[in-house]
Design a protein around this motif. Sequence first.
Motif, PDB file in Angstrom:
ATOM      1  N   ARG A 161      -4.034   7.661   6.707  1.00 40.52           N
ATOM      2  CA  ARG A 161      -4.967   6.579   7.055  1.00 40.52           C
ATOM      3  C   ARG A 161      -6.020   6.407   5.970  1.00 40.52           C
ATOM      4  NH1 ARG A 161      -4.447   8.887  12.264  1.00 40.52           N
ATOM      5  NH2 ARG A 161      -6.391  10.040  12.003  1.00 40.52           N
ATOM      6  N   THR A 162      -6.541   7.534   5.477  1.00 37.72           N
ATOM      7  CA  THR A 162      -7.530   7.472   4.402  1.00 37.72           C
ATOM      8  C   THR A 162      -6.922   6.874   3.145  1.00 37.72           C
ATOM      9  OG1 THR A 162      -8.907   9.310   5.191  1.00 37.72           O
ATOM     10  CG2 THR A 162      -8.900   8.904   2.817  1.00 37.72           C
ATOM     11  N   ARG A 163      -5.729   7.325   2.785  1.00 40.95           N
ATOM     12  CA  ARG A 163      -5.091   6.852   1.559  1.00 40.95           C
ATOM     13  C   ARG A 163      -4.795   5.358   1.627  1.00 40.95           C
ATOM     14  NH1 ARG A 163      -0.707   5.290  -0.585  1.00 40.95           N
ATOM     15  NH2 ARG A 163       0.338   5.284   1.439  1.00 40.95           N
ATOM     16  N   ARG A 164      -4.280   4.914   2.782  1.00 40.98           N
ATOM     17  CA  ARG A 164      -3.951   3.491   2.924  1.00 40.98           C
ATOM     18  C   ARG A 164      -5.199   2.625   2.839  1.00 40.98           C
ATOM     19  NH1 ARG A 164      -0.380   4.904   7.227  1.00 40.98           N
ATOM     20  NH2 ARG A 164      -1.993   4.223   8.672  1.00 40.98           N
ATOM     21  N   ARG A 165      -6.247   3.061   3.497  1.00 42.48           N
ATOM     22  CA  ARG A 165      -7.457   2.237   3.495  1.00 42.48           C
ATOM     23  C   ARG A 165      -8.126   2.229   2.121  1.00 42.48           C
ATOM     24  NH1 ARG A 165     -12.420   2.148   7.931  1.00 42.48           N
ATOM     25  NH2 ARG A 165     -13.579   0.458   6.914  1.00 42.48           N
ATOM     26  N   GLY A 166      -8.090   3.349   1.420  1.00 40.26           N
ATOM     27  CA  GLY A 166      -8.725   3.401   0.106  1.00 40.26           C
ATOM     28  C   GLY A 166      -7.900   2.782  -0.997  1.00 40.26           C
ATOM     29  N   HIS A 167      -6.582   2.762  -0.807  1.00 36.59           N
ATOM     30  CA  HIS A 167      -5.706   2.208  -1.843  1.00 36.59           C
ATOM     31  C   HIS A 167      -5.908   0.697  -1.973  1.00 36.59           C
ATOM     32  CE1 HIS A 167      -2.191   1.673  -4.360  1.00 36.59           C
ATOM     33  NE2 HIS A 167      -1.757   0.729  -3.558  1.00 36.59           N
ATOM     34  N   GLY A 168      -6.013   0.265  -3.177  1.00 37.33           N
ATOM     35  CA  GLY A 168      -6.145  -1.175  -3.409  1.00 37.33           C
ATOM     36  C   GLY A 168      -7.582  -1.651  -3.469  1.00 37.33           C
ATOM     37  N   TYR A 169      -8.575  -0.762  -3.177  1.00 39.70           N
ATOM     38  CA  TYR A 169      -9.972  -1.169  -3.337  1.00 39.70           C
ATOM     39  C   TYR A 169     -10.236  -1.418  -4.829  1.00 39.70           C
ATOM     40  CZ  TYR A 169     -15.035  -1.217  -3.076  1.00 39.70           C
ATOM     41  OH  TYR A 169     -16.361  -1.588  -3.167  1.00 39.70           O
ATOM     42  N   LYS A 173     -12.623 -11.311  -8.800  1.00 41.24           N
ATOM     43  CA  LYS A 173     -12.483 -10.062  -8.050  1.00 41.24           C
ATOM     44  C   LYS A 173     -11.614 -10.265  -6.819  1.00 41.24           C
ATOM     45  CE  LYS A 173     -14.995  -6.086  -6.319  1.00 41.24           C
ATOM     46  NZ  LYS A 173     -16.301  -5.386  -6.201  1.00 41.24           N
ATOM     47  N   LEU A 174     -11.722 -11.417  -6.167  1.00 39.02           N
ATOM     48  CA  LEU A 174     -10.858 -11.694  -5.019  1.00 39.02           C
ATOM     49  C   LEU A 174      -9.389 -11.687  -5.433  1.00 39.02           C
ATOM     50  CD1 LEU A 174     -12.859 -14.512  -3.168  1.00 39.02           C
ATOM     51  CD2 LEU A 174     -12.428 -12.177  -2.344  1.00 39.02           C
ATOM     52  N   ARG A 203      -4.211  -8.865  -5.254  1.00 45.58           N
ATOM     53  CA  ARG A 203      -3.129  -8.195  -5.967  1.00 45.58           C
ATOM     54  C   ARG A 203      -3.035  -6.726  -5.576  1.00 45.58           C
ATOM     55  NH1 ARG A 203      -4.299  -9.885 -10.616  1.00 45.58           N
ATOM     56  NH2 ARG A 203      -5.565  -8.143 -11.350  1.00 45.58           N
ATOM     57  N   GLY A 204      -4.191  -6.063  -5.447  1.00 43.68           N
ATOM     58  CA  GLY A 204      -4.182  -4.651  -5.089  1.00 43.68           C
ATOM     59  C   GLY A 204      -3.749  -4.401  -3.657  1.00 43.68           C
ATOM     60  N   ARG A 205      -4.165  -5.279  -2.741  1.00 42.76           N
ATOM     61  CA  ARG A 205      -3.873  -5.074  -1.323  1.00 42.76           C
ATOM     62  C   ARG A 205      -2.508  -5.592  -0.909  1.00 42.76           C
ATOM     63  NH1 ARG A 205      -6.804  -1.395   1.534  1.00 42.76           N
ATOM     64  NH2 ARG A 205      -8.988  -1.492   0.978  1.00 42.76           N
ATOM     65  N   ILE A 218      -2.015 -14.147  -7.612  1.00 35.98           N
ATOM     66  CA  ILE A 218      -2.311 -15.539  -7.266  1.00 35.98           C
ATOM     67  C   ILE A 218      -2.783 -16.344  -8.470  1.00 35.98           C
ATOM     68  CG2 ILE A 218      -2.905 -14.866  -4.915  1.00 35.98           C
ATOM     69  CD1 ILE A 218      -5.836 -15.279  -5.642  1.00 35.98           C
ATOM     70  N   THR A 219      -2.793 -15.701  -9.647  1.00 31.40           N
ATOM     71  CA  THR A 219      -3.323 -16.403 -10.823  1.00 31.40           C
ATOM     72  C   THR A 219      -2.263 -17.213 -11.557  1.00 31.40           C
ATOM     73  OG1 THR A 219      -2.939 -14.449 -12.220  1.00 31.40           O
ATOM     74  CG2 THR A 219      -5.094 -14.645 -11.147  1.00 31.40           C
ATOM     75  N   GLY A 220      -0.980 -16.987 -11.252  1.00 28.71           N
ATOM     76  CA  GLY A 220       0.080 -17.705 -11.945  1.00 28.71           C
ATOM     77  C   GLY A 220       0.421 -19.023 -11.269  1.00 28.71           C
ATOM     78  N   GLU A 221       1.474 -19.682 -11.784  1.00 29.88           N
ATOM     79  CA  GLU A 221       1.874 -20.984 -11.252  1.00 29.88           C
ATOM     80  C   GLU A 221       2.322 -20.888  -9.794  1.00 29.88           C
ATOM     81  OE1 GLU A 221       4.824 -22.680 -13.730  1.00 29.88           O
ATOM     82  OE2 GLU A 221       3.534 -22.806 -15.516  1.00 29.88           O
ATOM     83  N   ASP A 222       2.945 -19.765  -9.453  1.00 34.88           N
ATOM     84  CA  ASP A 222       3.434 -19.614  -8.082  1.00 34.88           C
ATOM     85  C   ASP A 222       2.311 -19.324  -7.086  1.00 34.88           C
ATOM     86  OD1 ASP A 222       5.968 -19.997  -9.039  1.00 34.88           O
ATOM     87  OD2 ASP A 222       6.409 -17.847  -9.242  1.00 34.88           O
ATOM     88  N   GLY A 223       1.117 -19.126  -7.591  1.00 40.05           N
ATOM     89  CA  GLY A 223       0.024 -18.765  -6.694  1.00 40.05           C
ATOM     90  C   GLY A 223      -0.904 -19.906  -6.363  1.00 40.05           C
ATOM     91  N   ALA A 224      -0.483 -21.141  -6.619  1.00 40.50           N
ATOM     92  CA  ALA A 224      -1.374 -22.291  -6.418  1.00 40.50           C
ATOM     93  C   ALA A 224      -1.848 -22.381  -4.974  1.00 40.50           C
ATOM     94  CB  ALA A 224      -0.663 -23.574  -6.834  1.00 40.50           C
TER      95      ALA A 224
END
Length: 356
Positions: free
Chosen positions: A52-60, A280-281, A286-288, A293-299
């Motif tokens: 639970r700790t690892r999942r919540r902290g991962h991607g911050y 940052k969003l 991307r981390g979570r 979302i920055t490429g063409e497919d992420g419009a």
Amino acid sequence: MAKDWWLYRGAGPGKERRTRLEDGSPPPWRDFSGIPDGAYAPPGCTGEAWERTRRRGHGYVPDEPEKDVVNTALHLRRPLLITGKPGVGKSTLAYSIAADLELGPVLHWPITSRTVLRDGLYLYDAIGRLQEAGLEQTRTATTRTATTRLAPATPVPPSSIARYLRLGPLGTALLPQRRPRVLLIDEIDKSDIDLPGDLLTVFEDGGFTIPELARLAKEEPTVVIGTDDDPDAGVAVTQGRVQCRYFPIVVLTSNGERDFPPAFLRRCVRLHLESPGPEKLARIVRGRLGVDITGEDGAEYQDLVRSFLERAEDGDLATDQLLNAIQLRLAGAWSAPGDRERFLATVMQHLTGPSA
């Protein structure tokens, strides 16, 4: 770019940095003398609590100023007071520290207006002990009556107090260990006015005394009691005193609903988290969620980010509301063209402001 003095980086292999954390020299005024109980082992990086700790902290996604402040608190071995609006990741940062440095499950102490210091240090079931003592007296009297009415009365020894004591999250964090635990004291601004002041002595001493054990120290100098992680995991407490060896990594969060005494603030390293901007969003998404979302497919997802930021101008929103919106779109939900406004109103309801 990572700085050489950083212990916490937010990502990457943490074993070497954890070793530096364990072996680092504390400031002379933060060097404590607790002696670890060799028979006690705190939870490691296995099991459900760690996952639970690892999942919540991962991607911050911490930025450089955040890392600077967190590492300042680690080197000085001082509590970290994090302020900011709801939903900006204050609590998640505590899990990120534990996950990044592989320090085991986070100890969590949620604060309410009724919370007192002892709630965090230890729990004592005095009523349960009295009830069991009364039942034991009754059983003994019944047995004596059934066997002989002439036998002399024999005092019934009280059951060990250890069965009725358990360390709280703060008490568990202060157990003497070579490796620090991470303790999250969540929403300290909701506490009674006295709690921050009561915490000062514990933070300065790095320990506390359990009066119920101190009174029995002559008859029972060492008592084995449970911890916040596991009521059945026994740790020895001698002379009623819990004294840390390595000051825990204490993370206190506040939504800014009250001010704190200067003496309390002086003993904390302070970090204010601002609401994340577009860049940052994008990194958080991307981390979570693993979505760029920055490429063409992420419009489509860029449009959700813009809508999130626009709506945040009228009232507070939490970052996880944006993550929920993108997750729903990834699942194909709310995809009809006419659903857009109802979709945004459903998943991005304001936490504060006129429309909250």
